[in-house]
Design a protein around this motif. Structure first.
Motif, mmCIF file in Angstrom:
data_model
loop_
_atom_site.group_PDB
_atom_site.id
_atom_site.type_symbol
_atom_site.label_atom_id
_atom_site.label_comp_id
_atom_site.label_asym_id
_atom_site.label_seq_id
_atom_site.Cartn_x
_atom_site.Cartn_y
_atom_site.Cartn_z
ATOM 1 N N VAL A 699 0.860 -1.183 0.000
ATOM 2 C CA VAL A 699 0.000 0.000 0.000
ATOM 3 C C VAL A 699 0.893 1.229 0.000
ATOM 4 C CG1 VAL A 699 -1.846 1.223 1.192
ATOM 5 C CG2 VAL A 699 -1.767 -1.275 1.271
ATOM 6 N N ILE A 700 0.764 2.040 -1.026
ATOM 7 C CA ILE A 700 1.627 3.208 -1.185
ATOM 8 C C ILE A 700 0.751 4.439 -1.303
ATOM 9 C CG2 ILE A 700 3.520 4.223 -2.492
ATOM 10 C CD1 ILE A 700 4.087 1.490 -3.666
ATOM 11 N N ASP A 701 0.762 5.262 -0.291
ATOM 12 C CA ASP A 701 0.062 6.540 -0.350
ATOM 13 C C ASP A 701 0.983 7.567 -0.994
ATOM 14 O OD1 ASP A 701 -1.916 8.374 -0.071
ATOM 15 O OD2 ASP A 701 -1.737 8.606 2.097
ATOM 16 N N GLU A 702 0.390 8.488 -1.746
ATOM 17 C CA GLU A 702 1.174 9.437 -2.545
ATOM 18 C C GLU A 702 2.163 8.663 -3.422
ATOM 19 O OE1 GLU A 702 0.321 12.518 -2.605
ATOM 20 O OE2 GLU A 702 -1.059 12.382 -0.918
ATOM 21 N N CYS A 703 1.633 7.708 -4.169
ATOM 22 C CA CYS A 703 2.474 6.742 -4.877
ATOM 23 C C CYS A 703 3.371 7.378 -5.921
ATOM 24 C CB CYS A 703 1.593 5.683 -5.527
ATOM 25 S SG CYS A 703 0.464 6.357 -6.779
ATOM 26 N N HIS A 704 2.997 8.541 -6.447
ATOM 27 C CA HIS A 704 3.814 9.155 -7.492
ATOM 28 C C HIS A 704 5.203 9.532 -6.990
ATOM 29 C CE1 HIS A 704 1.708 12.276 -5.226
ATOM 30 N NE2 HIS A 704 2.712 13.083 -5.515
ATOM 31 N N ASN A 705 5.361 9.627 -5.670
ATOM 32 C CA ASN A 705 6.667 9.981 -5.113
ATOM 33 C C ASN A 705 7.615 8.798 -5.025
ATOM 34 O OD1 ASN A 705 6.166 12.774 -4.554
ATOM 35 N ND2 ASN A 705 4.867 12.132 -2.845
ATOM 36 N N PHE A 706 7.111 7.574 -5.076
ATOM 37 C CA PHE A 706 7.917 6.419 -4.701
ATOM 38 C C PHE A 706 8.048 5.364 -5.787
ATOM 39 C CE2 PHE A 706 5.530 7.872 -0.868
ATOM 40 C CZ PHE A 706 6.575 8.570 -0.289
ATOM 41 N N LEU A 707 7.401 5.515 -6.920
ATOM 42 C CA LEU A 707 7.530 4.530 -7.999
ATOM 43 C C LEU A 707 8.669 4.949 -8.912
ATOM 44 C CD1 LEU A 707 3.752 3.918 -8.794
ATOM 45 C CD2 LEU A 707 5.277 2.538 -7.380
ATOM 46 N N ASN A 708 9.896 4.791 -8.417
ATOM 47 C CA ASN A 708 11.093 5.287 -9.106
ATOM 48 C C ASN A 708 12.034 4.143 -9.469
ATOM 49 O OD1 ASN A 708 10.458 8.131 -8.952
ATOM 50 N ND2 ASN A 708 10.852 7.967 -6.759
ATOM 51 N N LEU A 709 11.477 3.043 -9.940
ATOM 52 C CA LEU A 709 12.279 1.894 -10.339
ATOM 53 C C LEU A 709 12.633 1.983 -11.824
ATOM 54 C CD1 LEU A 709 10.394 -0.921 -8.420
ATOM 55 C CD2 LEU A 709 12.457 0.293 -7.756
ATOM 56 N N PRO A 710 13.661 1.216 -12.252
ATOM 57 C CA PRO A 710 14.080 1.315 -13.661
ATOM 58 C C PRO A 710 13.190 0.555 -14.627
ATOM 59 C CG PRO A 710 15.473 -0.245 -12.494
ATOM 60 C CD PRO A 710 14.575 0.374 -11.463
ATOM 61 N N TYR A 711 12.008 0.083 -14.199
ATOM 62 C CA TYR A 711 11.126 -0.681 -15.069
ATOM 63 C C TYR A 711 9.881 0.130 -15.357
ATOM 64 C CZ TYR A 711 13.628 -3.666 -11.772
ATOM 65 O OH TYR A 711 14.564 -4.184 -10.936
ATOM 66 N N PRO A 712 9.263 -0.074 -16.503
ATOM 67 C CA PRO A 712 7.960 0.561 -16.761
ATOM 68 C C PRO A 712 6.928 0.069 -15.749
ATOM 69 C CG PRO A 712 8.928 -0.293 -18.793
ATOM 70 C CD PRO A 712 9.761 -0.816 -17.672
ATOM 71 N N ILE A 713 6.054 0.960 -15.340
ATOM 72 C CA ILE A 713 5.086 0.621 -14.304
ATOM 73 C C ILE A 713 4.159 -0.486 -14.775
ATOM 74 C CG2 ILE A 713 3.538 2.455 -15.078
ATOM 75 C CD1 ILE A 713 3.973 1.131 -11.490
ATOM 76 N N GLU A 714 3.840 -0.533 -16.073
ATOM 77 C CA GLU A 714 2.941 -1.586 -16.535
ATOM 78 C C GLU A 714 3.581 -2.965 -16.409
ATOM 79 O OE1 GLU A 714 4.682 0.551 -20.180
ATOM 80 O OE2 GLU A 714 3.776 1.074 -18.253
ATOM 81 N N ASP A 715 4.916 -3.035 -16.647
ATOM 82 C CA ASP A 715 5.598 -4.320 -16.477
ATOM 83 C C ASP A 715 5.656 -4.710 -15.006
ATOM 84 O OD1 ASP A 715 5.948 -4.262 -19.175
ATOM 85 O OD2 ASP A 715 8.039 -3.612 -19.106
ATOM 86 N N MET A 716 5.897 -3.728 -14.156
ATOM 87 C CA MET A 716 5.959 -4.001 -12.724
ATOM 88 C C MET A 716 4.622 -4.528 -12.204
ATOM 89 S SD MET A 716 6.962 -1.268 -9.784
ATOM 90 C CE MET A 716 6.890 -1.683 -8.044
ATOM 91 N N LEU A 717 3.527 -3.897 -12.608
ATOM 92 C CA LEU A 717 2.219 -4.336 -12.139
ATOM 93 C C LEU A 717 1.859 -5.710 -12.700
ATOM 94 C CD1 LEU A 717 0.224 -0.974 -12.444
ATOM 95 C CD2 LEU A 717 1.136 -2.022 -10.370
ATOM 96 N N ALA A 718 2.219 -5.948 -13.956
ATOM 97 C CA ALA A 718 1.897 -7.244 -14.542
ATOM 98 C C ALA A 718 2.663 -8.366 -13.852
ATOM 99 C CB ALA A 718 2.202 -7.215 -16.039
ATOM 100 N N GLU A 719 3.937 -8.145 -13.533
ATOM 101 C CA GLU A 719 4.722 -9.174 -12.864
ATOM 102 C C GLU A 719 4.272 -9.370 -11.419
ATOM 103 O OE1 GLU A 719 8.898 -8.631 -13.239
ATOM 104 O OE2 GLU A 719 8.780 -8.045 -15.354
ATOM 105 N N ALA A 720 3.908 -8.282 -10.740
ATOM 106 C CA ALA A 720 3.493 -8.394 -9.342
ATOM 107 C C ALA A 720 2.258 -9.274 -9.208
ATOM 108 C CB ALA A 720 3.223 -7.012 -8.763
ATOM 109 N N ARG A 721 1.355 -9.235 -10.164
ATOM 110 C CA ARG A 721 0.173 -10.086 -10.093
ATOM 111 C C ARG A 721 0.561 -11.556 -10.095
ATOM 112 N NH1 ARG A 721 -3.098 -12.760 -13.579
ATOM 113 N NH2 ARG A 721 -1.873 -12.076 -15.371
#
Length: 882
Positions: A699-721
């Motif tokens: 759970v990440i509040d104010e998530c725009h501040n912390f999603l700073n990984l070198p991967y595209p967010i869509e790939d990250m979300l797809a793999e996390a599932r």
């Protein structure tokens, strides 16, 4: 005229005719009938004499009995009426109706047609009466309120659902029944002026129902300008009727058709007035028309058509009452009272005059009511006027004119959830309760939560309440939780409400705590390339405006170099590696990678001024980051004492990093490093068979501040599932998200919960909820009111609306208890650890080595362990672990 009767009785052939028909002449001619036929006047006089004698003989006995019987009947009927009304007002409720943005003009007829179902069977009406409802328009300085008073005998929800069905998008708020006019307090006196409106002509004749504009416009505009202590109310009481009441109206309609009087007094006068019946008969033609005058005939024909149309459908018995109240000081002077009475009388006149627009075949006239305040508060309906559904709908409905000011309106439509939406259980996370129909809780199933949840809502809209309920459900079910809170209130609320049974699984990073925090070293454990990529990407994205390719190259090479040394590397070693030649020579002495050796050869050949220019952009950011004691202990304190893999397998990691304590950039860095380390533990689940992966939540509040990984967010979300890590990404508005992040979340965070949004955001977000919820609905959601579109069994379900439930009551002392248990767990797992020592007073210092010894200098904190597990060991073959 009857002179032939005696002669006929003495006719000689009469006995023979009577005998032939079996009739005895003596019984016919010698009895009372014969006397009456021979001498009607004398027979009536003898009958009256007998009645007089009977009255003299039995009158003293029968008259009191008859009087007592009549009085008992009247008293009993009144008591029965009072008892029936007492049952109605017991547990009565008040339904406040908030009009939707666009009101359907046919909604009024739909509502009252539906409420005809309140009609009870005949036998039950004889014993308990027929309940009625009251539609009330209340006026005050705050505006116009529309509400329905509903008796307690009517089942809860029946009227409420009828209202919402009649006007889609309307909201109903149910409360206890209050008086329509506020009562005075001990220091006030109330002045009330009011009356009652009744039909002037026969109730068989209808009032006007066809209007080009909303007739309520005049009614709502009548009391405009009410002061602070001035109130007004128009009350329309109605109950469905049938049987004798409808038959009475039909008889009244026949009298109107024949030209007779419709009231009792008028009919009595018609009986004693000579020639009335004959005139009516003479005026009636063979075709049934009443008058030969064409204009009069057309008028009567129009009345007949209106009467037939009114009697065609269901009927209601109604009474309209109105009143204006003014609250005055108890010591008000007579002149003040007189002036207030004149103003109230004028407003009451305006209220009554607004019903003149309903004049057609019939119209309303005013009747005086004694004590209008108590009468309106009692809401008793005796005998009223009969109206059809169309007539009642014209009187009592929601205003259809959007320009009418002061009307309480619903912010957004209320839509029921689609079939199949889960209710809370161990495998479903609660998210709120429905706001339509029968209130029931709704939840997001754990398998559907793996498709990730996007929550958007401004501060104070209910976003934290939603996240808190989901976290508590995960904690009670034993699922892993990682919460990153840049405000700090959510973590505080969770510590006060978590069950005591989960206290030994809790890891707390609190920037405001005086206790030494756990350590999550971004350079400790994991694969070297992945660890360094994550770390450098975090710094590059946080400082994107001040970060260049040379700074990126210097930090990457330095981090890779530190990973090759003995012991554990920390971010605190970076400034020494770049600025201290002796330390640098010891660390780089054992490097075998030709690329790194080439970088450090180039670096050593730089002059001091050139070297300073190369490392200054990185050094100033590292110093600002490491000068904070909390950061030194939590990020650069030695070995990682938190195993995020174990946290995902059932632990609870609460990261409280308020921006007011750390600053915006430091908060972003710390939160991003926690996200990066959690993602490393998530991808490490690839070594675990899928069926053995336990569900976890990030759970990440104010998530725009912390999603700073070198991967595209869509790939990250797809793999996390696939790794069974459900991500809940919350923020305030779309303007906070970069375009790539916004598109990735829109596509791959498939479950959506939208709280009140700005008009700009609502136009964008309505693409996920249209056509059931428009951009207007999203922009007018109330507090703790949300639009929801969830994934249901892997498919996107239809959107609906809900209200979030408040968090459970905080448990006094629970936060202190959980913090204490967490510190004790840390001390038990890390021998010699001083978990309670304030980090601001006991900074980590590197030990002094004798001159000439080899090896890097390290902080003396490598013996600490995590609160939920031991540190992870590196799988990198180039790294030697201590």
């Amino acid at each position: 005229m009857l002179s032939w009767i005696p002669a006929a009785l003495n006719h000689p052939e009469l006995p023979t005719a009577l005998a032939a028909h079996g009739i005895v002449r003596t019984g016919l001619t010698n009895g009372w009938l014969g006397d009456y036929l021979r001498n009607p006047g004398g027979a009536l006089l003898r009958l009256l004499g007998h009645l007089r004698d009977w009255a003299i003989t039995w009158g003293p006995t029968v008259a009191p009995v008859l009087a007592v019987g009549i009085a008992g009947f009247v008293i009993g009927r009144r008591r029965w009426a009072r008892s029936c009304h007492a049952r109605l007002i017991a547990d009565a409720r008040q339904v406040t109706v908030l009009a939707p943005p666009t009101v359907d003009p046919a909604g009024g007829a739909a509502l009252w047609s539906n409420l005809v179902g309140l009609l009870r069977p005949a036998w039950r009406r004889w014993f308990t009466g027929q309940p009625h409802v009251a539609c009330e328009y209340t006026f005050s300085e705050a505006g116009v309120g529309i509400r329905l008073w509903v008796p307690g005998v009517i089942p809860p929800g029946l009227v409420e659902r009828a209202i919402e069905a009649a006007w889609p998008g309307s909201h109903t708020r149910v409360g206890t029944a209050d008086p329509p006019l506020p009562p005075p307090n001990s220091e006030q006196r109330r002045l009330v002026v009011g009356g009652e409106l009744r039909l002037a002509r026969s109730e068989a004749l209808p009032i006007r129902t066809d209007f080009d504009a909303d007739p309520l416009r005049a009614l709502i505009g009548a009391p405009v300008g009410l002061g602070r202590d001035e109130y007004a109310c128009v009350q329309i009481l109605a109950r469905p009727v049938t049987g004798r009441r409808v038959a009475k109206a039909r008889r009244s309609a026949r009298r109107v058709h024949t030209g007779g009087s419709t009231r009792v007094v008028g009919r009595l006068l018609d009986l004693v007035t000579p020639g009335v019946k004959s005139r009516s008969t003479r005026n009636t033609t063979k075709s049934g028309a009443l008058h030969s005058d064409p204009q009069t005939s057309l008028e009567y024909a129009a009345q007949n058509r209106a009467i037939v149309a009114k009697q065609r459908g269901s009927q209601y018995e109604t009474v309209i009452r109105y009143a204006v109240a003014t609250l005055l000081p108890a010591d008000a002077t007579e002149s003040e009272v007189r002036q207030a009475r004149d103003v109230a009388r004028g407003r009451a006149h305006a209220l009554a005059a607004s019903f003149a627009s309903y004049t057609e075949h019939n119209h309303y006239t005013r009747h005086r009511v004694r004590h209008p305040g108590p009468v309106l508060a009692d809401r008793r309906l005796g005998k009223g006027d009969l109206l059809s559904v169309a007539e009642l709908a014209a009187l009592a409905h929601l205003p259809t004119d959007e320009a009418i000011p002061g009307v309480q309106r619903a912010g957004a439509r209320a839509i029921s959830p689609p079939p199949g939406i889960a209710t809370p259980d161990p495998q479903a996370k609660p998210i709120g309760v429905t706001d339509t129909g029968h209130e029931r809780p709704v939840a997001l199933r754990v398998p559907d939560a793996r498709h990730h949840l996007h929550v958007i809502g401004a501060t104070g809209s209910g976003k934290s309440t939603l996240l808190g309920n989901m976290i508590l459900a995960d904690a009670e079910a034993g699922r892993g939780i990682v919460l990153i809170d840049p405000k700090g209130d959510l973590v505080t609320d969770m510590l006060s409400r978590l069950p005591r049974s989960v206290a030994d699984r809790v890891v707390i990073f609190d920037a405001d705590s005086k206790s030494r925090p756990p350590c999550l070293n971004p350079l400790d454990g994991g694969e070297t390339d992945l660890t360094v990529d994550n770390l450098v990407s975090v710094f590059r994205r946080v400082y994107s405006a001040f970060w260049g390719p040379r700074t990126d190259d210097v930090m990457r090479a330095a981090c890779l170099t530190l990973r090759t040394q003995e012991g554990v590397a920390t971010l605190a070693d970076l400034p020494k590696l770049l600025a201290d030649p002796a330390f640098r020579s010891r660390v780089t002495a054992g490097i075998t990678d030709p690329v790194l050796r080439g970088f450090w050869s180039w670096y050593e050949e730089l002059t001091d001024s050139s070297r300073s220019q190369v490392i200054s952009p990185l050094m100033n950011k590292l110093r600002a980051f490491l000068l904070r004691p909390f950061v030194r202990d939590a990020i650069a304190g030695g070995h990682s004492t938190v195993d995020m893999g174990e946290v995902l397998d059932g632990g609870i990691c609460l990261v409280r990093i308020p921006k007011g304590s750390l600053g915006e950039e430091t908060t972003r860095l710390v939160g991003s490093l926690v996200v990066a380390r959690t993602w490393q533990a998530t991808t490490a689940r690839a070594r675990t068979p899928q069926r053995q992966r336990r569900d976890a939540s990030m759970v990440i509040d104010e998530c725009h501040n912390f999603l700073n990984l070198p991967y595209p967010i869509e790939d990250m979300l797809a793999e996390a599932r696939g790794f069974r890590v459900a991500m809940t990404l919350a923020h305030q508005h779309l303007g906070q998200l970069p375009r790539e992040l916004r598109e990735g979340m829109s596509t791959n965070a498939r479950s959506k919960i939208f709280f009140n949004a700005s008009p700009e955001d609502s136009r964008e977000l309505s693409r996920h909820t249209a056509p059931r919820l428009s951009d207007h609905d999203l922009a007018h959601l109330g507090v703790y009111h949300a639009a929801v579109r969830l994934v249901l069994n892997g498919e996107e379900a239809q959107p609906f609306t809900m209200r979030t439930q408040p968090l459970p009551r905080a448990i006094p002392g629970r936060a202190r208890e959980i913090r204490g248990i967490a510190r004790r767990v840390l001390r038990s797992r890390v021998p010699g650890a001083t978990a309670s020592a304030p980090s601001s007073q006991t900074p980590t210092r590197p030990p002094q080595r004798p001159a000439g010894t080899s090896g890097p200098t390290r902080p003396n904190s490598g013996d600490r362990r995590g609160q939920s597990g031991v540190r992870a060991r590196s799988a990198d073959p180039r790294r030697q672990q201590s």
